[in-house]
Scaffold this motif. Structure first.
Motif, PDB file in Angstrom:
ATOM      1  N   ILE A 156      -9.163   8.144  -1.168  1.00 26.99           N
ATOM      2  CA  ILE A 156      -9.182   8.313  -2.919  1.00 26.99           C
ATOM      3  C   ILE A 156      -7.632   8.328  -3.196  1.00 26.99           C
ATOM      4  O   ILE A 156      -7.348   7.971  -4.112  1.00 26.99           O
ATOM      5  CB  ILE A 156      -9.872   9.620  -3.120  1.00 26.99           C
ATOM      6  CG1 ILE A 156     -11.383   9.612  -2.831  1.00 26.99           C
ATOM      7  CG2 ILE A 156      -9.654  10.002  -4.839  1.00 26.99           C
ATOM      8  CD1 ILE A 156     -12.113  10.777  -3.083  1.00 26.99           C
ATOM      9  N   LEU A 157      -7.027   9.108  -2.572  1.00 23.92           N
ATOM     10  CA  LEU A 157      -5.427   9.079  -3.003  1.00 23.92           C
ATOM     11  C   LEU A 157      -4.580   7.871  -2.702  1.00 23.92           C
ATOM     12  O   LEU A 157      -3.887   7.496  -3.713  1.00 23.92           O
ATOM     13  CB  LEU A 157      -4.732  10.306  -1.825  1.00 23.92           C
ATOM     14  CG  LEU A 157      -5.019  11.847  -2.271  1.00 23.92           C
ATOM     15  CD1 LEU A 157      -4.319  12.879  -1.205  1.00 23.92           C
ATOM     16  CD2 LEU A 157      -4.561  11.994  -3.590  1.00 23.92           C
ATOM     17  N   SER A 158      -4.954   7.229  -1.634  1.00 29.47           N
ATOM     18  CA  SER A 158      -4.453   5.847  -1.424  1.00 29.47           C
ATOM     19  C   SER A 158      -4.581   4.940  -2.607  1.00 29.47           C
ATOM     20  O   SER A 158      -3.963   4.229  -3.085  1.00 29.47           O
ATOM     21  CB  SER A 158      -4.698   5.207  -0.117  1.00 29.47           C
ATOM     22  OG  SER A 158      -4.456   6.034   0.901  1.00 29.47           O
ATOM     23  N   LEU A 159      -5.841   5.062  -3.069  1.00 32.08           N
ATOM     24  CA  LEU A 159      -6.330   4.049  -4.278  1.00 32.08           C
ATOM     25  C   LEU A 159      -5.893   4.880  -5.468  1.00 32.08           C
ATOM     26  O   LEU A 159      -5.362   3.989  -6.436  1.00 32.08           O
ATOM     27  CB  LEU A 159      -7.979   4.065  -4.133  1.00 32.08           C
ATOM     28  CG  LEU A 159      -8.789   3.270  -3.216  1.00 32.08           C
ATOM     29  CD1 LEU A 159     -10.224   3.523  -3.268  1.00 32.08           C
ATOM     30  CD2 LEU A 159      -8.318   1.895  -2.958  1.00 32.08           C
ATOM     31  N   TYR A 160      -5.661   5.851  -5.605  1.00 36.42           N
ATOM     32  CA  TYR A 160      -4.991   6.413  -6.910  1.00 36.42           C
ATOM     33  C   TYR A 160      -3.617   6.023  -6.917  1.00 36.42           C
ATOM     34  O   TYR A 160      -3.341   5.762  -8.074  1.00 36.42           O
ATOM     35  CB  TYR A 160      -5.465   7.886  -7.014  1.00 36.42           C
ATOM     36  CG  TYR A 160      -4.518   8.691  -7.879  1.00 36.42           C
ATOM     37  CD1 TYR A 160      -4.899   8.338  -9.364  1.00 36.42           C
ATOM     38  CD2 TYR A 160      -3.243   9.331  -7.788  1.00 36.42           C
ATOM     39  CE1 TYR A 160      -4.224   9.217 -10.362  1.00 36.42           C
ATOM     40  CE2 TYR A 160      -2.697  10.065  -8.588  1.00 36.42           C
ATOM     41  CZ  TYR A 160      -3.255   9.919 -10.196  1.00 36.42           C
ATOM     42  OH  TYR A 160      -2.305  10.372 -11.114  1.00 36.42           O
ATOM     43  N   LEU A 165       0.944   2.769  -9.039  1.00 32.47           N
ATOM     44  CA  LEU A 165       2.138   1.858  -8.548  1.00 32.47           C
ATOM     45  C   LEU A 165       1.899   0.746  -9.488  1.00 32.47           C
ATOM     46  O   LEU A 165       3.105   0.005  -9.915  1.00 32.47           O
ATOM     47  CB  LEU A 165       1.859   1.557  -7.035  1.00 32.47           C
ATOM     48  CG  LEU A 165       2.463   0.400  -6.295  1.00 32.47           C
ATOM     49  CD1 LEU A 165       4.041   0.586  -6.725  1.00 32.47           C
ATOM     50  CD2 LEU A 165       2.384   0.020  -4.888  1.00 32.47           C
ATOM     51  N   THR A 166       0.909   0.145  -9.515  1.00 32.97           N
ATOM     52  CA  THR A 166       0.524  -1.101 -10.237  1.00 32.97           C
ATOM     53  C   THR A 166       0.890  -1.000 -11.591  1.00 32.97           C
ATOM     54  O   THR A 166       1.729  -1.755 -12.261  1.00 32.97           O
ATOM     55  CB  THR A 166      -0.990  -1.424 -10.387  1.00 32.97           C
ATOM     56  OG1 THR A 166      -1.288  -1.811  -8.982  1.00 32.97           O
ATOM     57  CG2 THR A 166      -1.077  -2.747 -11.057  1.00 32.97           C
ATOM     58  N   GLN A 167       0.774   0.439 -12.284  1.00 29.31           N
ATOM     59  CA  GLN A 167       1.219   0.539 -13.596  1.00 29.31           C
ATOM     60  C   GLN A 167       2.630   0.615 -13.569  1.00 29.31           C
ATOM     61  O   GLN A 167       3.231   0.263 -14.593  1.00 29.31           O
ATOM     62  CB  GLN A 167       0.447   2.150 -13.990  1.00 29.31           C
ATOM     63  CG  GLN A 167       0.547   2.071 -15.419  1.00 29.31           C
ATOM     64  CD  GLN A 167      -0.220   1.224 -16.535  1.00 29.31           C
ATOM     65  OE1 GLN A 167      -1.248   0.482 -16.078  1.00 29.31           O
ATOM     66  NE2 GLN A 167       0.563   1.048 -17.802  1.00 29.31           N
ATOM     67  N   GLN A 179       4.724   3.939  -4.274  1.00 33.93           N
ATOM     68  CA  GLN A 179       4.567   3.178  -3.276  1.00 33.93           C
ATOM     69  C   GLN A 179       4.554   4.070  -1.782  1.00 33.93           C
ATOM     70  O   GLN A 179       3.843   4.026  -0.632  1.00 33.93           O
ATOM     71  CB  GLN A 179       5.604   2.069  -2.512  1.00 33.93           C
ATOM     72  CG  GLN A 179       5.558   1.250  -1.703  1.00 33.93           C
ATOM     73  CD  GLN A 179       6.694   0.469  -1.313  1.00 33.93           C
ATOM     74  OE1 GLN A 179       7.700   0.867  -1.610  1.00 33.93           O
ATOM     75  NE2 GLN A 179       6.555  -0.960  -0.923  1.00 33.93           N
ATOM     76  N   ARG A 180       5.697   4.883  -1.891  1.00 35.17           N
ATOM     77  CA  ARG A 180       5.912   6.059  -0.874  1.00 35.17           C
ATOM     78  C   ARG A 180       4.898   7.069  -0.634  1.00 35.17           C
ATOM     79  O   ARG A 180       4.480   7.319   0.405  1.00 35.17           O
ATOM     80  CB  ARG A 180       7.224   6.526  -1.083  1.00 35.17           C
ATOM     81  CG  ARG A 180       8.443   5.880  -0.422  1.00 35.17           C
ATOM     82  CD  ARG A 180       9.607   6.202  -1.451  1.00 35.17           C
ATOM     83  NE  ARG A 180      10.918   5.299  -0.917  1.00 35.17           N
ATOM     84  CZ  ARG A 180      11.073   4.068  -1.479  1.00 35.17           C
ATOM     85  NH1 ARG A 180      10.256   3.545  -2.520  1.00 35.17           N
ATOM     86  NH2 ARG A 180      12.128   3.475  -1.125  1.00 35.17           N
ATOM     87  N   LEU A 181       4.274   7.469  -1.805  1.00 39.94           N
ATOM     88  CA  LEU A 181       3.243   8.404  -1.721  1.00 39.94           C
ATOM     89  C   LEU A 181       1.777   7.691  -1.216  1.00 39.94           C
ATOM     90  O   LEU A 181       0.998   8.422  -0.480  1.00 39.94           O
ATOM     91  CB  LEU A 181       2.968   8.852  -3.276  1.00 39.94           C
ATOM     92  CG  LEU A 181       4.066   9.764  -3.705  1.00 39.94           C
ATOM     93  CD1 LEU A 181       3.650   9.977  -5.236  1.00 39.94           C
ATOM     94  CD2 LEU A 181       3.813  10.948  -3.089  1.00 39.94           C
ATOM     95  N   CYS A 182       1.688   6.553  -1.724  1.00 34.71           N
ATOM     96  CA  CYS A 182       0.507   5.814  -1.057  1.00 34.71           C
ATOM     97  C   CYS A 182       0.759   5.544   0.635  1.00 34.71           C
ATOM     98  O   CYS A 182      -0.207   6.035   0.998  1.00 34.71           O
ATOM     99  CB  CYS A 182       0.422   4.491  -1.739  1.00 34.71           C
ATOM    100  SG  CYS A 182      -0.763   3.314  -1.123  1.00 34.71           S
ATOM    101  N   TYR A 183       1.694   4.960   0.995  1.00 32.91           N
ATOM    102  CA  TYR A 183       1.823   4.825   2.187  1.00 32.91           C
ATOM    103  C   TYR A 183       1.898   6.015   2.995  1.00 32.91           C
ATOM    104  O   TYR A 183       1.486   6.213   4.188  1.00 32.91           O
ATOM    105  CB  TYR A 183       3.044   4.161   2.541  1.00 32.91           C
ATOM    106  CG  TYR A 183       3.428   3.252   3.857  1.00 32.91           C
ATOM    107  CD1 TYR A 183       1.986   3.104   4.543  1.00 32.91           C
ATOM    108  CD2 TYR A 183       4.412   2.852   4.683  1.00 32.91           C
ATOM    109  CE1 TYR A 183       2.162   2.302   5.794  1.00 32.91           C
ATOM    110  CE2 TYR A 183       4.429   2.138   5.768  1.00 32.91           C
ATOM    111  CZ  TYR A 183       3.214   2.142   6.415  1.00 32.91           C
ATOM    112  OH  TYR A 183       3.626   1.212   7.659  1.00 32.91           O
ATOM    113  N   GLY A 184       2.722   7.109   2.531  1.00 33.08           N
ATOM    114  CA  GLY A 184       2.689   8.449   3.059  1.00 33.08           C
ATOM    115  C   GLY A 184       1.364   9.144   3.452  1.00 33.08           C
ATOM    116  O   GLY A 184       1.203   9.561   4.367  1.00 33.08           O
TER     117      GLY A 184
END
Length: 198
Positions: A156-160, A165-167, A179-184
């Motif tokens: 859920i967090l990765s998708l959020y 990131l896209t926005q 990007q870092r939050l997603c990959y992290g």
């Protein structure tokens, strides 16, 4: 004993990427981790183009391949575990590709080079290859309900963060942060997997 130590390679990879990005960012004058992508450290004509793949992509690719291989060779595991190991190994190969083909220096260019296009596709595969493993573990009987819940949170967090990131990319604000939050988020899950499979 060597095979046993390989179980920690997922955790080591997570630690290594924080170290390598911080180090290369230090040698990139005025690099901003909030507004710039990690890949800009190795972009074409960037100050750290040559350094980045050497201390980031190539060793990380090895660590991901080792961890994926370790998971695949585990005895008495389900097809789900094998698939998880395979996708993590794919992540390792995609990491190499992303390092060998740098992105364009301008991430907003409307006419990306061939190298930039390959890098973008490698980045897409990087994202998917660490998004699928926690999804797969939801179907595996080898994992506890607690770990499955953590996996669901990770998904859920990765998708959020990807949405954010896209926005942020469209608005040219802080895509590097998301990007870092997603990959992290994905690497935290990978570290947890590395620990529980030991």
């Amino acid at each position: 004993m060597l095979v046993s130590l390989l179980g920690y390679s997922g955790l080591i990879a997570a630690i290594w990427i924080v170290f390598s990005i911080s180090l290369t960012g230090y040698f990139y004058p005025k690099f901003n981790h909030k507004t710039q992508f990690c890949s800009e450290l190795g972009a074409i004509n960037s100050p750290t183009q040559q350094l980045t793949p050497i201390i980031n992509h190539y060793p990380l690719g090895i660590l991901f391949l080792l961890f994926g291989g370790y998971i695949i060779q585990l005895h008495q595991t389900s097809v789900w575990i094998t698939l998880i190991g395979s996708t993590i190994a794919i992540h390792g190969v995609a990491t190499w590709v992303a390092g060998y083909f740098p992105m364009d220096k301008d991430p907003y260019t409307r006419s990306p080079s061939l190298s930039g296009k390959v890098h973008s596709w490698a980045g897409f595969i990087l994202f998917l290859s660490l998004l699928f493993p926690p999804i797969l573990c939801l179907f595996s009987a080898e994992f506890s309900l607690i770990f499955k819940f953590g996996s669901l949170v990770s998904i859920i967090l990765s998708l959020y963060f990807t949405r954010q990131l896209t926005q942020a990319y469209k608005e040219k604000t802080t895509p590097g942060l998301y990007q870092r939050l997603c990959y992290g988020t994905q690497l935290i899950w990978l570290s947890a997997l590395s620990i529980i499979l030991r």
